[in-house]
Design an enzyme around this catalytic site. Structure first.
Site, short mmCIF file in Angstrom:
data_model
loop_
_atom_site.label_atom_id
_atom_site.label_comp_id
_atom_site.label_asym_id
_atom_site.label_seq_id
_atom_site.Cartn_x
_atom_site.Cartn_y
_atom_site.Cartn_z
N GLY A 102 66.75 102.24 -34.85
CA GLY A 102 66.08 101.17 -35.59
C GLY A 102 66.23 99.93 -34.75
N CYS A 103 65.12 99.24 -34.49
CA CYS A 103 65.22 98.03 -33.68
C CYS A 103 66.03 97.00 -34.45
CB CYS A 103 63.83 97.48 -33.39
SG CYS A 103 62.92 98.54 -32.29
N VAL A 104 66.84 96.25 -33.71
CA VAL A 104 67.67 95.22 -34.36
C VAL A 104 66.76 94.13 -34.92
CG1 VAL A 104 69.56 93.64 -34.12
CG2 VAL A 104 69.42 95.62 -32.66
#
Lengths: 104, 412
Positions: A102-104
């Site tokens: 999951g992208c930050v």
């Protein structure tokens, strides 16, 4: 980076058991990986897994659930039925790809 | 005369225009910025509007005043980019030619993408977004009327603009209800598609404990399928249900629709770029900066800031036929408001997760990383002045655009 034996052969895995070498995977191994997490592979499963393999080769990253649903034509709801509880993680595991981050 | 066209006058577009205008010779380059709005919003300020801490007029300025006089500002809505013809079409029929194009139209919350969410019976009466100006203002009035019940703070899917904002909102709401003396009458629930409070392990653990200390229930791995307007319930794909009296959601974030129509977008309308240079993977004269691209980094103002510094230096060399020397490392840092006049600061990049320590000076700070302190809260408030007066004009900010490990403690 450690190795483990799956289906009588040695493969490289990370600490959670995801394969780390793209080319160590083949469809026989996928069946073994699926069995380890209790998934029976049907044609619909294969559609998703083969998409994930192709997409990773062109993009260099594991597709998110939304991307997989949109580009391989299997609705998210169905992906949840095919790979219960954590479809993105389970698909990646069986397809021998890194866990999607999951992208930050 | 060469023409550089920048689409979007937000944080990244404005910074890039002001920085490049100084460095591209006025006899050789015409520089234009297109935006559909004539107002620039200070988006980090949206967080404080629902709690009455910022007046709405404190977060906006006319876009024209934020751009140098020698930058053209074109007011219009973008219909299509035609990369094969090097031109951009506006919805009113105007066509704008370019030699180089910079896409900086950001990302937008899209409640219409989740069935039931934008339903007229719920939207902005019991379901709110707060990362739009109108949403934040509407939520201020709803919170003023809220006397107790179940408030659910919710994220549809990643990536989102300012990934820490929903957590900050939750901490501030907890403090706000305490101040109002109704905290015991409010059940606070935080619902996320992630396996924990945040993506990266150390920060996720720290922020997760902060939720626990505040008696906020954390519901993880929740992929929302729909919102049921009749029962006021969030429903997930794996058939979990979470009822609410007040839902504060972060809808699916997507890039602009014209990006998709122009064949430049991925499944969320973000432009595929090289993650170190922000150059389009498809076209050698198109860059995408800020939230509009598909960098595996935070969609945050600090990423826009650090990456635009790298981009501006590279662009001047690139158009002069020289190789781009600087490589963006995904550096981001964010103040995280935690309520009651305190905040945390996190500093990270593509490869290094947020760690405890001190910033910007190793061991001295004054800001503490990944720990609550009043200094971080004051830093966050002071940042608004820096944004208008230093960042947007494209003046040098005395912080390195690359992450440094000095003063950080990986083992703590």
């Amino acid at each position: 980076m450690s190795t483990t034996m799956i289906g009588g052969r040695e493969v490289h895995v990370d600490e959670e058991g995801f394969l780390t070498q793209y080319d160590e995977w083949d469809e026989d191994l996928a069946k073994q990986l699926a069995a380890l997490i209790g998934v029976d592979l049907t044609d619909r499963h294969w559609t998703a897994i083969r998409f994930l393999r192709r997409d990773y080769r062109s993009q260099g990253e594991t597709a998110t659930l939304r991307r997989a649903a949109q580009l391989c034509g299997i609705p998210i709801k169905e992906l949840f039925q095919l790979f219960p509880k954590k479809p993105a993680k389970k698909m990646a595991y069986i397809a021998g790809l890194p866990k999607p981050h999951g992208c930050v | 005369m060469k023409r550089l066209l920048i689409l979007g006058a937000g944080t990244a577009g404005t910074m890039a225009a002001n920085k490049l205008r100084r460095r591209l010779h006025p006899d050789e380059w015409r520089l234009s910025v297109v935006d559909q709005s004539e107002t620039h919003f200070y988006q980090p300020g949206y967080l404080f509007i629902p709690f009455g801490r910022y007046r709405p007029d404190e977060v906006s300025r006319p876009s024209r005043r934020l751009l140098r006089d020698d930058v053209d500002l074109i007011h219009g809505e973008i219909a299509l980019v035609e990369p094969d013809h090097n031109r951009v079409l506006l919805t009113d029929g105007r066509a704008l030619a370019y030699d180089y194009l910079v896409i900086a139209t950001g990302t937008t919350p899209r409640p219409d993408q989740t069935p039931g969410m934008a339903d007229g019976r719920l939207w902005r009466s019991s379901v709110f977004d707060f990362y739009t100006y109108d949403g934040a203002v509407a939520l201020a009035s709803a919170l003023g009327d809220f006397r107790g019940g179940r408030m659910v703070v919710h994220v549809v899917d990643m990536p989102i603009k300012c990934p820490v904002a929903p957590l900050e909102f939750t901490f501030l709401a907890d403090a706000y209800f305490r101040e109002c003396g109704i905290r015991d009458d409010v059940e606070l629930v935080y619902v996320t598609p992630l396996p924990g409070a945040f993506t990266k392990p150390i920060a996720s653990h720290r922020l997760g404990s902060m939720l626990e200390e505040r008696k906020i229930v954390l519901e993880t791995d929740f992929m929302v399928e729909s919102v049921d307007p009749d029962t006021k319930t969030l429903v997930s794909y794996d058939e979990r249900e979470i009822p609410f009296d007040l839902l504060v959601t972060v809808p699916l974030n997507m890039g602009a629709d014209y990006v998709a129509k122009s064949g430049l977008g991925n499944e969320l309308n973000y432009v595929a770029v090289d993650k170190h240079t922000m150059l389009s993977k498809q076209f050698p004269n198109i860059f995408a900066i800020g939230d509009a691209n598909d960098l595996p980094a935070s969609k945050a103002g600090s990423v826009a800031h650090f990456s635009v510094e790298v981009f501006a230096d590279n662009f001047v060399r690139y158009v002069g036929g020289k190789p781009m020397l600087r490589r963006f490392d995904g550096h981001a840092n964010c103040f995280v408001e935690s309520g009651a006049g305190k905040g945390l600061l996190i500093d990270f990049n593509y490869d290094t997760e947020p760690l405890p320590g001190r910033y910007p000076l190793p061991w001295l700070g004054p800001c503490r990383l990944l720990a609550e302190s009043p200094v971080n809260h004051w830093g966050k408030l002071a940042f608004r002045w820096i944004y208008w007066h230093v960042l947007l004009p494209g003046l040098p900010v005395p912080l390195p655009s690359h992450l440094t490990m000095a003063g950080k403690h990986p083992e703590e």
